[in-house]
Write an enzyme that holds these catalytic residues in place. Structure first.
Site, PDB file in Angstrom:
ATOM      1  N   ASP A  38      76.099 135.106 121.434  1.00 39.69           N
ATOM      2  CA  ASP A  38      75.155 134.609 120.444  1.00 39.69           C
ATOM      3  C   ASP A  38      75.909 134.215 119.188  1.00 39.69           C
ATOM      4  O   ASP A  38      77.075 134.535 119.019  1.00 39.69           O
ATOM      5  CB  ASP A  38      74.176 135.726 120.059  1.00 39.69           C
ATOM      6  N   LYS A  60      71.902 129.804 118.840  1.00 39.58           N
ATOM      7  CA  LYS A  60      71.236 128.762 118.048  1.00 39.58           C
ATOM      8  C   LYS A  60      72.055 128.495 116.806  1.00 39.58           C
ATOM      9  O   LYS A  60      72.563 129.398 116.188  1.00 39.58           O
ATOM     10  CB  LYS A  60      69.868 129.268 117.597  1.00 39.58           C
ATOM     11  N   MET A 175      61.751 139.799 112.292  1.00 36.27           N
ATOM     12  CA  MET A 175      60.951 138.621 111.937  1.00 36.27           C
ATOM     13  C   MET A 175      61.750 137.570 111.196  1.00 36.27           C
ATOM     14  O   MET A 175      62.793 137.826 110.620  1.00 36.27           O
ATOM     15  CB  MET A 175      59.793 139.068 111.052  1.00 36.27           C
TER      16      MET A 175
HETATM   17  N1  SAH Z   1      68.453 142.201 119.937  1.00 37.96           N
HETATM   18  C1  SAH Z   1      68.454 142.253 118.494  1.00 37.96           C
HETATM   19  C2  SAH Z   1      67.262 141.583 117.893  1.00 37.96           C
HETATM   20  C3  SAH Z   1      67.163 140.121 118.185  1.00 37.96           C
HETATM   21  S1  SAH Z   1      65.808 139.345 117.390  1.00 37.96           S
HETATM   22  C4  SAH Z   1      68.555 143.706 118.060  1.00 37.96           C
HETATM   23  O1  SAH Z   1      68.395 144.618 118.881  1.00 37.96           O
HETATM   24  O2  SAH Z   1      68.785 143.964 116.898  1.00 37.96           O
HETATM   25  C5  SAH Z   1      66.561 138.754 115.917  1.00 37.96           C
HETATM   26  C6  SAH Z   1      65.951 139.433 114.719  1.00 37.96           C
HETATM   27  O3  SAH Z   1      66.534 140.703 114.562  1.00 37.96           O
HETATM   28  C7  SAH Z   1      66.235 138.725 113.417  1.00 37.96           C
HETATM   29  O4  SAH Z   1      65.352 137.677 113.192  1.00 37.96           O
HETATM   30  C8  SAH Z   1      66.039 139.839 112.425  1.00 37.96           C
HETATM   31  O5  SAH Z   1      64.693 140.087 112.199  1.00 37.96           O
HETATM   32  C9  SAH Z   1      66.598 141.008 113.201  1.00 37.96           C
HETATM   33  N2  SAH Z   1      67.995 141.255 112.843  1.00 37.96           N
HETATM   34  C10 SAH Z   1      69.079 141.113 113.627  1.00 37.96           C
HETATM   35  N3  SAH Z   1      70.196 141.476 112.969  1.00 37.96           N
HETATM   36  C11 SAH Z   1      69.805 141.859 111.732  1.00 37.96           C
HETATM   37  C12 SAH Z   1      70.478 142.363 110.596  1.00 37.96           C
HETATM   38  N4  SAH Z   1      71.806 142.529 110.591  1.00 37.96           N
HETATM   39  N5  SAH Z   1      69.768 142.665 109.503  1.00 37.96           N
HETATM   40  C13 SAH Z   1      68.422 142.512 109.489  1.00 37.96           C
HETATM   41  N6  SAH Z   1      67.734 142.054 110.540  1.00 37.96           N
HETATM   42  C14 SAH Z   1      68.406 141.732 111.651  1.00 37.96           C
END
Ligand code: SAH
Length: 506
Positions: A38, A60, A175
């Protein structure tokens, strides 16, 4: 390559802090033939990949279309069938809102063997780095992970807002930042208390982490006013208020500061690590590289006779390291210096000597050649063999003084510092710097030559000492901070003091 076909590993890379990659993730990254990753993976996560591994960014990108999910799944299957070991590296945990479930299903359908390596999910890690426990004995006995990426207006939206509003525990919303207003409105409309504490964590666990807290009813406008950007996560519930007392990352003295390190890469890591542990975002832009010259005749002769010197002077940790390397190559160790007085230009050099089993006899307070000359005043050198082992381009203050006092002087160059050409990306990254650190005149000169017109406009310049400061001024830089002690610790102290005084002025 195995005839049996390769395995696909669905691996969680954690939320951003490279330290939160699991041991299993690192092990698989190191051995993979193919890594499909990713965009949101920790900085440096791929550094350990094999140099011949195929690395594909399937994430993306703003402006460019993401690879279709089907395409990613086909790529995994195809590479595995070709007998290659495939790491599918995903942000956070692969099975938490990461479409990892779909990818595993595609692998199962294709009868490709797979393994799932959980990762630290952002929904737990970002709150933790903001000092928010998602559950708490007094405040929350349950926590719900919710995706707010879906359009709440979408007919048949999967989210049951009434149930979420009534949920007896913490809500953690993964989100898009732009969704926050709608999410808060929906929850309040469905009966969640608008006074309930809420916190949005931006770039959780990363060096630029920011948090915004407000009651649920006002959180969207507060986030908007702060200009929060993705990735961000919202924590809604009484636990969100605990961050005020428990926040730790953002309290580090250099949190949110971007600091450029210009030392040679081989030496930079200690400084970079310390800066990072103080909370800084470190941009490594090595301006020089150390090129050893220990194969020269001069060095060889000096090493052959090293036991006969009455005085051995070392003027940098690099010099110490390379002298001992040259000695080892000639089958000698620290005992060859048993009869010599050993002088180090400063504490860093003395420390390097200690690591090789030698306690320096002479260490001046200030790490400059002039101070070493003074500190050597009581050492008898007239008519005696003296070795100065140093960089090729060092100043002649020390050799001149020793020669004047009648020493039988050998001056050898153990290494040369060579200009490094930083890439455009590194120079761009440095543009937003708050601090530029310089640990020698050669780093200043080469840095200025390398970046040309792209000097960071707002950066404060921190110099290790007067010689480096003079070189900086000569190169057209203003020096804002000069270390009182001319070593790395002194430079860090000076930088911290500057940050503290800037903060107290605000
Ligand atoms: N698989 C990932 C989530 C993917 S969805 C996990 O387990 O964390 C992607 C969303 O995760 C983003 O839009 C955001 O809301 C959140 N996210 C991912 N990394 C983040 C970070 N370092 N800080 C805050 N939100 C995060």
């Amino acid at each position: 390559m195995s005839a049996r076909g390769g395995v696909v590993y669905l691996v969680g890379a954690g939320p951003g802090d490279p330290g939160l990659l699991t041991a299993r993730a690192l092990e698989l990254i190191e051995s993979a033939d193919v890594i499909l990753h990713d965009r949101l993976i920790p900085a440096g996560a791929l550094d350990a990949a094999r140099s011949d591994a195929e690395l594909v960014d399937v994430g993306k990108r703003p402006g460019a279309a993401a690879r279709a999910q089907r395409e990613i799944e086909e790529l995994m299957v195809e590479r595995a069938r070709a007998g290659r070991s495939v790491v599918r590296l995903k942000g956070g945990d692969p099975f938490v809102f990461g479409r990892g479930g779909e990818e595993a299903e595609a692998l199962a359908a294709a009868e490709v063997p797979f393994e799932v390596v959980p990762g630290v999910t952002a929904g737990v890690a970002a709150p933790a780095y903001a000092g928010i426990p998602v559950t708490h004995r007094d405040d929350a006995s349950a926590v719900a992970f919710v995706t707010g990426h879906e359009d709440p207006e979408k007919p048949g939206s999967a989210l049951d807002w009434e149930a979420l509003a009534a949920f007896p525990g913490t809500l953690v919303m993964y989100m898009g930042v732009r969704r926050l207003g709608e999410i808060a409105d929906r929850l309040v409309a469905a009966g969640r208390d608008p006074e309930q504490p809420a916190t949005v964590v931006e770039r959780g666990t990363m060096s630029g982490q920011r948090t915004v807290s407000a009651p649920l009813g006002e959180i969207a406008s507060a986030a908007d006013a702060a200009g929060l950007r993705p990735p961000a996560i919202a924590v809604i519930g009484p636990v969100a208020a605990r961050g005020a007392a428990l926040s730790w990352l953002e309290r580090r003295p250099l949190h949110g500061r971007r600091v450029v390190v210009t030392r040679a890469r081989a030496q930079a890591s200690g400084l970079a690590r310390t800066l990072a542990s103080l909370g800084a975002e470190v941009i490594e832009l090595p301006a020089i590289r150390i090129a050893p010259r220990i194969d020269s005749d001069g060095v060889r002769r000096a090493v052959d006779d090293v036991h006969s010197y009455a005085l051995v002077c070392l003027t940098s940790p690099n010099g110490v390291r390379l002298l001992f390397e040259a000695m080892a190559a000639a089958g000698r160790d620290a005992r060859a210096l048993a009869n010599a007085t050993v002088a180090a230009i400063g504490p860093g050099t003395a420390r390097a000597l200690r690591e090789h089993g030698v306690i320096a006899d002479v260490v001046p307070e200030r790490s400059v050649a002039e101070a070493l000359v003074e500190a050597l005043a009581d050492i008898e050198v007239e008519g005696r063999p003296v070795l100065v082992a140093r960089a090729a381009e060092a100043r002649d203050v020390l050799p001149d003084a020793l020669r004047e006092r009648g020493a039988e002087l050998d001056v050898v160059a153990l290494y040369e510092t060579i200009a490094e050409r930083p890439g455009k990306d590194e120079i761009d990254a440095a543009r937003g710097a708050d601090y530029l650190t310089f640990t020698s005149s050669s780093t200043v000169r080469n840095f200025v030559a390398a970046v040309g017109d792209s000097l960071p406009p707002d950066a404060r310049v921190v110099s290790i000492g007067p010689v480096t400061s003079a070189a900086a001024r000569e190169a057209g830089l203003a020096v804002h901070v000069e270390a009182e002690r001319h070593d790395i610790e002194g430079l860090l102290d000076a930088l911290l003091a500057d940050v503290a005084s800037a903060v107290s002025e605000r």
